[in-house]
Write a protein that holds these residues in place. Sequence first.
Motif, PDB file in Angstrom:
ATOM      1  N   ASP A   1       0.843  -1.204   0.000  1.00 60.92           N
ATOM      2  CA  ASP A   1       0.000   0.000   0.000  1.00 60.92           C
ATOM      3  C   ASP A   1       0.877   1.253   0.000  1.00 60.92           C
ATOM      4  O   ASP A   1       1.993   1.244   0.529  1.00 60.92           O
ATOM      5  N   GLU A   2       0.356   2.312  -0.566  1.00 59.20           N
ATOM      6  CA  GLU A   2       1.132   3.551  -0.690  1.00 59.20           C
ATOM      7  C   GLU A   2       0.904   4.444   0.534  1.00 59.20           C
ATOM      8  O   GLU A   2       0.062   5.335   0.534  1.00 59.20           O
ATOM      9  N   HIS A   3       1.668   4.160   1.583  1.00 56.51           N
ATOM     10  CA  HIS A   3       1.649   4.977   2.791  1.00 56.51           C
ATOM     11  C   HIS A   3       3.091   5.363   3.123  1.00 56.51           C
ATOM     12  O   HIS A   3       3.985   4.518   3.080  1.00 56.51           O
ATOM     13  N   THR A   4       3.295   6.600   3.479  1.00 56.04           N
ATOM     14  CA  THR A   4       4.663   7.033   3.778  1.00 56.04           C
ATOM     15  C   THR A   4       5.229   6.294   4.985  1.00 56.04           C
ATOM     16  O   THR A   4       6.426   6.043   5.054  1.00 56.04           O
ATOM     17  N   TRP A   5       4.370   5.935   5.936  1.00 55.65           N
ATOM     18  CA  TRP A   5       4.882   5.240   7.119  1.00 55.65           C
ATOM     19  C   TRP A   5       5.389   3.836   6.777  1.00 55.65           C
ATOM     20  O   TRP A   5       6.347   3.365   7.388  1.00 55.65           O
ATOM     21  N   ILE A   6       4.772   3.189   5.772  1.00 56.32           N
ATOM     22  CA  ILE A   6       5.263   1.875   5.349  1.00 56.32           C
ATOM     23  C   ILE A   6       6.635   2.015   4.704  1.00 56.32           C
ATOM     24  O   ILE A   6       7.548   1.216   4.967  1.00 56.32           O
ATOM     25  N   ASP A   7       6.805   3.030   3.880  1.00 55.88           N
ATOM     26  CA  ASP A   7       8.122   3.283   3.283  1.00 55.88           C
ATOM     27  C   ASP A   7       9.169   3.502   4.370  1.00 55.88           C
ATOM     28  O   ASP A   7      10.305   3.023   4.267  1.00 55.88           O
ATOM     29  N   ALA A   8       8.794   4.238   5.419  1.00 56.62           N
ATOM     30  CA  ALA A   8       9.741   4.523   6.505  1.00 56.62           C
ATOM     31  C   ALA A   8      10.107   3.256   7.271  1.00 56.62           C
ATOM     32  O   ALA A   8      11.275   3.040   7.617  1.00 56.62           O
ATOM     33  N   VAL A   9       9.117   2.393   7.535  1.00 57.90           N
ATOM     34  CA  VAL A   9       9.399   1.134   8.232  1.00 57.90           C
ATOM     35  C   VAL A   9      10.277   0.236   7.369  1.00 57.90           C
ATOM     36  O   VAL A   9      11.202  -0.425   7.866  1.00 57.90           O
ATOM     37  N   GLU A  10      10.012   0.224   6.087  1.00 52.83           N
ATOM     38  CA  GLU A  10      10.816  -0.601   5.179  1.00 52.83           C
ATOM     39  C   GLU A  10      12.275  -0.134   5.178  1.00 52.83           C
ATOM     40  O   GLU A  10      13.197  -0.964   5.265  1.00 52.83           O
ATOM     41  N   ALA A  11      12.497   1.174   5.102  1.00 52.88           N
ATOM     42  CA  ALA A  11      13.868   1.701   5.107  1.00 52.88           C
ATOM     43  C   ALA A  11      14.544   1.412   6.445  1.00 52.88           C
ATOM     44  O   ALA A  11      15.729   1.039   6.489  1.00 52.88           O
ATOM     45  N   TRP A  12      13.804   1.571   7.539  1.00 52.42           N
ATOM     46  CA  TRP A  12      14.364   1.293   8.866  1.00 52.42           C
ATOM     47  C   TRP A  12      14.761  -0.178   8.978  1.00 52.42           C
ATOM     48  O   TRP A  12      15.842  -0.507   9.479  1.00 52.42           O
ATOM     49  N   THR A  13      13.894  -1.051   8.497  1.00 54.19           N
ATOM     50  CA  THR A  13      14.149  -2.493   8.582  1.00 54.19           C
ATOM     51  C   THR A  13      15.375  -2.872   7.769  1.00 54.19           C
ATOM     52  O   THR A  13      16.217  -3.662   8.226  1.00 54.19           O
ATOM     53  N   ARG A  14      15.494  -2.326   6.593  1.00 52.98           N
ATOM     54  CA  ARG A  14      16.649  -2.642   5.738  1.00 52.98           C
ATOM     55  C   ARG A  14      17.948  -2.243   6.436  1.00 52.98           C
ATOM     56  O   ARG A  14      18.918  -3.014   6.465  1.00 52.98           O
ATOM     57  N   ALA A  15      17.969  -1.055   7.036  1.00 52.36           N
ATOM     58  CA  ALA A  15      19.175  -0.584   7.737  1.00 52.36           C
ATOM     59  C   ALA A  15      19.469  -1.451   8.953  1.00 52.36           C
ATOM     60  O   ALA A  15      20.642  -1.748   9.245  1.00 52.36           O
ATOM     61  N   ALA A  16      18.436  -1.877   9.669  1.00 46.83           N
ATOM     62  CA  ALA A  16      18.636  -2.694  10.866  1.00 46.83           C
ATOM     63  C   ALA A  16      19.210  -4.056  10.516  1.00 46.83           C
ATOM     64  O   ALA A  16      20.095  -4.575  11.203  1.00 46.83           O
ATOM     65  N   VAL A  17      18.713  -4.656   9.439  1.00 51.14           N
ATOM     66  CA  VAL A  17      19.256  -5.951   9.001  1.00 51.14           C
ATOM     67  C   VAL A  17      20.720  -5.796   8.609  1.00 51.14           C
ATOM     68  O   VAL A  17      21.572  -6.602   8.992  1.00 51.14           O
ATOM     69  N   GLU A  18      21.026  -4.742   7.868  1.00 53.95           N
ATOM     70  CA  GLU A  18      22.406  -4.517   7.439  1.00 53.95           C
ATOM     71  C   GLU A  18      23.336  -4.282   8.631  1.00 53.95           C
ATOM     72  O   GLU A  18      24.515  -4.640   8.580  1.00 53.95           O
ATOM     73  N   ALA A  19      22.795  -3.722   9.722  1.00 54.08           N
ATOM     74  CA  ALA A  19      23.608  -3.453  10.908  1.00 54.08           C
ATOM     75  C   ALA A  19      23.750  -4.680  11.804  1.00 54.08           C
ATOM     76  O   ALA A  19      24.489  -4.630  12.791  1.00 54.08           O
ATOM     77  N   GLY A  20      23.049  -5.762  11.487  1.00 52.86           N
ATOM     78  CA  GLY A  20      23.187  -6.991  12.263  1.00 52.86           C
ATOM     79  C   GLY A  20      22.230  -7.144  13.421  1.00 52.86           C
ATOM     80  O   GLY A  20      22.430  -8.000  14.289  1.00 52.86           O
ATOM     81  N   VAL A  21      21.167  -6.340  13.468  1.00 53.99           N
ATOM     82  CA  VAL A  21      20.179  -6.447  14.542  1.00 53.99           C
ATOM     83  C   VAL A  21      19.292  -7.674  14.302  1.00 53.99           C
ATOM     84  O   VAL A  21      18.753  -7.834  13.207  1.00 53.99           O
ATOM     85  N   PRO A  22      19.099  -8.542  15.296  1.00 52.57           N
ATOM     86  CA  PRO A  22      18.136  -9.645  15.137  1.00 52.57           C
ATOM     87  C   PRO A  22      16.721  -9.081  14.998  1.00 52.57           C
ATOM     88  O   PRO A  22      16.298  -8.236  15.793  1.00 52.57           O
ATOM     89  N   ILE A  23      16.010  -9.551  13.987  1.00 51.75           N
ATOM     90  CA  ILE A  23      14.660  -9.063  13.709  1.00 51.75           C
ATOM     91  C   ILE A  23      13.735 -10.247  13.501  1.00 51.75           C
ATOM     92  O   ILE A  23      14.093 -11.227  12.821  1.00 51.75           O
ATOM     93  N   LEU A  24      12.542 -10.155  14.062  1.00 56.72           N
ATOM     94  CA  LEU A  24      11.484 -11.139  13.821  1.00 56.72           C
ATOM     95  C   LEU A  24      10.270 -10.412  13.279  1.00 56.72           C
ATOM     96  O   LEU A  24       9.718  -9.524  13.935  1.00 56.72           O
ATOM     97  N   GLY A  25       9.853 -10.771  12.065  1.00 60.61           N
ATOM     98  CA  GLY A  25       8.646 -10.211  11.480  1.00 60.61           C
ATOM     99  C   GLY A  25       7.512 -11.216  11.565  1.00 60.61           C
ATOM    100  O   GLY A  25       7.694 -12.388  11.225  1.00 60.61           O
TER     101      GLY A  25
END
Length: 236
Positions: free
Chosen positions: A70-94
């Motif tokens: 869906d086209e929501h700016t908050w989804i874009d922001a969460v996606e960018a945050w998630t990508r950076a967190a994975v690259e930084a080595g943070v354990p993530i569970l979706g």
Amino acid sequence: MSTDIAEPRIALLDASVGETPAERNFRRELDADVQAFKVSEGDLPPPVETSEMWPFDAAVISGSQTSVYDEHTWIDAVEAWTRAAVEAGVPILGVCWGHQLLAQALDGAVDPMGRYELGYHEVDRIADDPLFSGLDETFLAFETHSDEVTRLPSEATVLAENDRSLQAFRIANAWGVQFHPEYDLETARWVTENKRGEVADDELERILAAITTENAARARDAKGVFENFVAIAADT
């Protein structure tokens, strides 16, 4: 990152919209110090530059009533945050929407299924992974989704599936599960009732009739993914 092994700090990215049981459910199931961020309202956790400097040990991304495409700016922001967190080595569970968002953020694809997978369904574990330690090869879990991951990110490993959709994957330090281990009976009934008008009445009544204490007890094993994820966060 925090060094409190006994109670790791977890950032909960609550992607649900409006008043929902999401935060309550995750706080109940995660044996950790949980700080919730209502990302659907623009409240994101601190940015992750390096995992060593970040004030949390791990992150969990919840379900949502939206679609990740869906086209929501908050989804874009969460996606960018998630990508950076994975690259930084943070354990993530979706979880559910979080599972799909994780795939999309890492160049996978999510598409409509054309139907709902709703109610208690069996899930087949097809690969060994610490997230599923102690779970049977086939276990019961509650599902509620009409989108699915149709293309995994490169280098991702499928961990679980069933006859309807991909159910779990891992890529590096990040895991996605399509099912909802955090649901209690009240939430399962609430979510199902909210599908009136989207799911045929006879099917909806059949699903509601199967939301029983017996099936909830059988699905309790799926909650083991939270215990395992907290252990992963504590060891990181």
